[in-house]
Structures are given as C-alpha cells and as structure tokens.
Design an enzyme around this catalytic site. Structure first.
Site, PDB file in Angstrom:
ATOM      1  N   ASP A 300       0.952  -1.103   0.001  1.00  0.00           N
ATOM      2  CA  ASP A 300      -0.035   0.080   0.176  1.00  0.00           C
ATOM      3  C   ASP A 300       0.869   1.317   0.027  1.00  0.00           C
ATOM      4  O   ASP A 300       1.536   1.689   1.217  1.00  0.00           O
ATOM      5  CB  ASP A 300      -0.952  -0.122   1.193  1.00  0.00           C
ATOM      6  CG  ASP A 300      -0.479  -0.424   2.510  1.00  0.00           C
ATOM      7  OD1 ASP A 300       0.623  -1.045   2.498  1.00  0.00           O
ATOM      8  OD2 ASP A 300      -0.793  -0.098   3.519  1.00  0.00           O
ATOM      9  N   GLU A 484      12.764   1.405   7.046  1.00  0.00           N
ATOM     10  CA  GLU A 484      11.527   0.619   6.589  1.00  0.00           C
ATOM     11  C   GLU A 484      11.895   0.239   5.130  1.00  0.00           C
ATOM     12  O   GLU A 484      11.413  -0.862   4.770  1.00  0.00           O
ATOM     13  CB  GLU A 484      10.166   1.334   6.645  1.00  0.00           C
ATOM     14  CG  GLU A 484       9.226   0.545   6.333  1.00  0.00           C
ATOM     15  CD  GLU A 484       7.874   1.585   6.197  1.00  0.00           C
ATOM     16  OE1 GLU A 484       6.892   0.895   6.238  1.00  0.00           O
ATOM     17  OE2 GLU A 484       8.028   2.724   6.364  1.00  0.00           O
TER      18      GLU A 484
END
Length: 523
Positions: A300, A484
């Site tokens: 996403d 991340e």
C-alpha cells in the site's frame, strides 16, 4: 516439550485474561463516532494513525458525553479536549540511542529488546491483547504486523532468539483461534482484513528449529487459516464468479484475491481516504474497499493496483489475481500436505496435494505473460495480465512453481530492468507511491534472493545480496538507523513516497539483513 498448541488450563487462562478484554477494547471509529471524524479531518496530528492508537483515560461513553456537552461552548478547543481525555501513543524506539561504536549486527541485536513487547505492556485502547511477547516493526508501527513478522523471524533465527519465534507463532495461532484469521495487525481497526498469508512459512521456520512435529501441533490453525482465505468457494458459479477472497475463472479454476470486509475510510488514514473519495467521481464504498484490499496485500500503495498505472483514484485491487498471494496459498497447501503426512491423514494429504498441483498449474497458465516472458498479476474482469511488472514475479520462483525456462527468463529481466545500485526495484514505475520505484523493500529482496538461488541463478543472487547489504550498511553508517525501505537507484538518498515519512526500527529490515549476511557469511 509442547505436545499440543496450548493446554486446556492455559486456554482458560488466556480466555479470561485476553479474549474477554478483546471485546472491551476500543474500536475508535465506531465508539468515538463524531469525535473521531472531527479529530481526523482537522488534522490535529500530522499522522492520521496517532489518534486511533491513543489510549483513552476514561470510558468511551463518558468521553462522548463530555464531548457532546463541551463542543458547542465558545471556548471549546478540540486539541485540548483530546489531550485531556487521551494518552498519546509512544513510538517503540523513541528513547533508543545508537551506539556508533557498534557494528550493524551488534546494533540490530541491541534493537531486539527495544522492539519487543510483552503482554503486561498491553493496556486498554485499540490494541488487541496477545498472550506472548512479540516484535513490533518500529516507528509509527507500535503493534505486531502479519507478514512483517516472518521476515523479522528470519533475523531472530540468526540471533538464536528461538523462544521469541515460538511466541510469535503462538500469538498468530491465538489470533486464528479467537478471530478466525490473522488480522493486518493486532489493532481493533485492522480486523476487517488480513495480510499476505505467511503463517505457513512461520510454522515451517519453527519446524526447522524444533522438528516436523511442529506441523501437527499447528495443524488446526493451518486448516483455519486456509478456510479463511477460501471462504465462499462453494458459492461460486458462472453468475457469482467472485466472493470475498476467492475468484472462479471461466474454466472453473479457483484462485485468490485481496479483499476487505469494511468499505469505509481506514481509521488510520481517515483524512487521506475521505479527501480522495470527495475529490473524484466514483462510488465511495468501491474506492474504500479497493484501497483497503491493497492494504491487505501489504503493497500500500503500488502501480500494481492502479488501473491507469499512476493515480490512486483508479485503484482496482479487487479485480486482480495477485501472483504473490496465490504462490503463498500454494505454500499453505503444500504445508498442509506435509502436516497431514506427518499426522497420518493420507486422504487429506492426497486431496491437498491435488489442490496444490492445480494451483501451481493455474498460476503458470494465467500469470505467465508470454510476450514479456515474466510473471504478471491477472485481471480477471478484463481477462488479461496486468501490464505492471513488479517483484511479485519472483514468488513462483521462491516456491519453485516456475519451470526452469521461466525462471531463467525472470532472472534475465531482473538483471536488465530491476537491478539497481542498491538492490532490486519494487516496480519499474515511479509514481510517488512507496511500493514503486525508486524504492526497494527488505522482504522482496529476500524473496528474490532465495528465488534466484532455487534455480541456480547464483551470480545475480550474489550481486543482489552484495548491493542490498552495502545499501543497508551505508544508510546505517550515515544515520545510525535501520529503516523501513531504501532508495535503490540513487544510493546517496534515503527512501520516500507514500502516506507517511520513512520509519526507523525496523523489524523486517533487521531480519532480512541478518539472514542475508548470514547466508553470505558476512557477519
């Protein structure tokens, strides 16, 4: 030694300690209603996830009664009201200071305790209580995440944190038993969707540590996980070709898609979803469901899901049969085959062996694009592959579904078009979405690395490992952080794109780096 997942005494203990409080936990969008919408649309907090993660200092009913009485007063201040009635969430590693004298491996091993959460730390709010300790990713991600956790576990295996691996498998098993499936994360606002089904890989990882009896121990949960993803299969026919996460194709083949049961703005991204819906001409529920389905994919967002390849307004996730999801379902079926064999259930073993073989054939039939010589997602509504090449193409190689020739073709395209100075691109499109170029993500680097090795593509595998490791080390040396995601095209940069800033911590980046360094004997 554990001979059963949990003893009946422990199950009773867990029920009264954790399951009952689950019903008492807060579902912010539902219980705060008007207040929730006001807070989220006013953007009091820069990150829309902050308020859903807040801990109420009073009962929700009392908070709402106070809000109704206070909101009309001339001196009412919404931010002051929130700060009076809620405790703000704290990021997992906010107080952690990097020791610059440490190597990157020492840094990661020092981070494991910082990212570990225990049941005693769970308090009332939107957080779903879990019976065992677990690792959170870091940054704004203060809860356990489904597919993140498998890649975190790879690093825990290298660090010999075997008890923590077992605890996390038990937590996911607990969620399957109590909710019927594994949600996106252990938050009440995540319970309408799951994430890529890596549970069978977690069980296999634990079996590598403790032996194949683990497969039988978790067989009931493996079966329930499969039932969740295949729910509604018997209701499919020519008039009803799709239901929830299952799709029936014209030849009767059943494959899977991503879905979400709640077509509403995401509580953790309420303002973003609401504003998009009110800026375009499209059915709101259809837009929200497709956005949420993309969240279930873990990607996403990405050009994979965009009909025009560019705009989030064109998202159509629910019309797509994803390569990675169906490859994961193949692995789940194969794991059930092994579990039934271990348990002596020969009839079920043969049944699931046939299911797995049929799925593998269907993946190659529908997702192999002969023109591009690459695995692509399949649009079952348009009845064609989706012309958005992505690293999802490596999943059939990771699970050894692809033929040798197909694998060589995939490897060739990866080297020519996806390989960058800092690792593999996620897609070839630069849309500003975080699961597109120029970003690279740890889980996909590991899947691609192992996929290439499975088909003796050792040279590109080694190139990938070296570039990804060097990229991680460079960012760590420059910033003192594991992040991340990483820019792989211009290695002088960190990463960007998406709905929120780059997060540090970071569970799956830590896990993949340790595992890849171990595989390359670089520790």
């Amino acid at each position: 030694m554990r001979t059963i997942f949990l003893s009946w005494i422990r199950l009773l203990f867990i029920y009264f300690l954790f399951v009952s409080p689950l019903h008492a936990q807060v579902n912010p969008a539902e219980q705060y209603g008007e207040l929730f919408e006001a807070v989220q649309l006013s953007a009091i907090f820069p990150d829309s996830k902050t308020f859903p993660d807040c801990i109420p200092l009073h009962e929700p009913q009392a908070i709402m009664e106070d809000y109704q009485q206070s909101k009309g007063q001339a001196d009412f201040d919404l931010e002051d009201f929130v700060l009076e009635h809620f405790q703000l969430p704290k990021s997992p590693s906010v107080d952690f200071q990097t020791d610059t004298a440490n190597t990157i491996v020492e840094h990661i091993n020092a981070l494991w305790p910082v990212l570990t959460r225990s049941p005693s730390e769970s308090v009332k709010g939107s957080l779903i209580l879990l019976p065992e300790s677990y690792i959170v990713p870091g940054g704004r991600f203060r809860e356990i995440y489904y597919w993140d956790s498998y890649f975190t576990m790879l690093g825990l295996q290298v660090s010999k944190e075997y008890d923590l691996i077992r605890n996390m498998v038990d937590n996911f098993s607990f969620l399957i038993e109590t909710l019927g499936f594994i949600p996106n994360g252990n938050r009440t606002y995540y319970t309408s969707r799951s994430q890529p089904p890596f549970y069978s890989l977690m069980v296999r990882l634990l079996a590598d540590i403790e032996g194949d009896s683990v497969l039988v121990r978790y067989l009931p949960q493996l079966e329930k996980e499969y039932a969740f993803w295949m729910n509604g299969t018997k209701s499919l026919d020519e008039n009803t070709p799709a239901y929830r996460r299952v799709v029936r194709l014209d030849d009767g083949t059943i494959l899977n898609r991503y879905w979400d049961d709640n077509p509403a703005p995401r509580p953790e991204s309420y303002k973003e979803d609401y504003e998009l819906a009110h800026s375009i001409e499209r059915d709101n529920e259809d837009l929200y469901r497709n956005i949420r389905a993309a969240c279930e994919s873990g990607w996403d967002f990405s050009s994979r899901w965009l009909r025009d390849g560019e705009s989030l307004a064109s998202i159509h996730t629910t019309e797509i049969i994803p390569i990675d999801l169906n490859s994961l379902m193949y692995h789940l079926e194969r794991t059930l085959v092994a579990a039934y064999a271990e348990d002596g259930q020969l009839e079920k073993q043969m049944d699931f062996n046939q299911k797995a073989e049929q799925r593998a054939a269907a993946i190659r039939r529908y997702c192999w694009d002969k023109k591009q010589k690459f695995f692509l997602d399949y649009d079952f509504v348009a009845e064609t592959t989706v012309n958005q090449p992505s690293l999802a193409a490596v999943f059939p190689l990771f699970f050894e579904i692809a033929s040798k020739q197909e694998a060589v073709r995939v490897s060739r395209k990866l080297r020519k078009e996806f390989m960058a100075p800092g690792g593999l691109l996620t897609t070839l499109a630069n849309t500003g979405q975080q699961w597109d170029a120029p970003n690279g993500w740890a889980p996909l680097q590991w899947v691609a690395y192992q996929a290439l090795l499975n088909y003796d593509q050792n040279k590109p595998a080694k190139m990938l490992a070296e570039r990804w490791i060097d990229n991680n080390v460079r960012v760590f040396q420059n910033t003192g952080k594991m992040v991340e995601k990483y820019v792989v095209t211009d290695i002088s940069l960190e990463a960007g794109g998406g709905e929120y800033p780059v997060q540090d911590g970071f569970g799956w980046s830590n896990g993949v780096l340790l595992k890849m360094m171990s595989a390359q004997d670089m520790e």
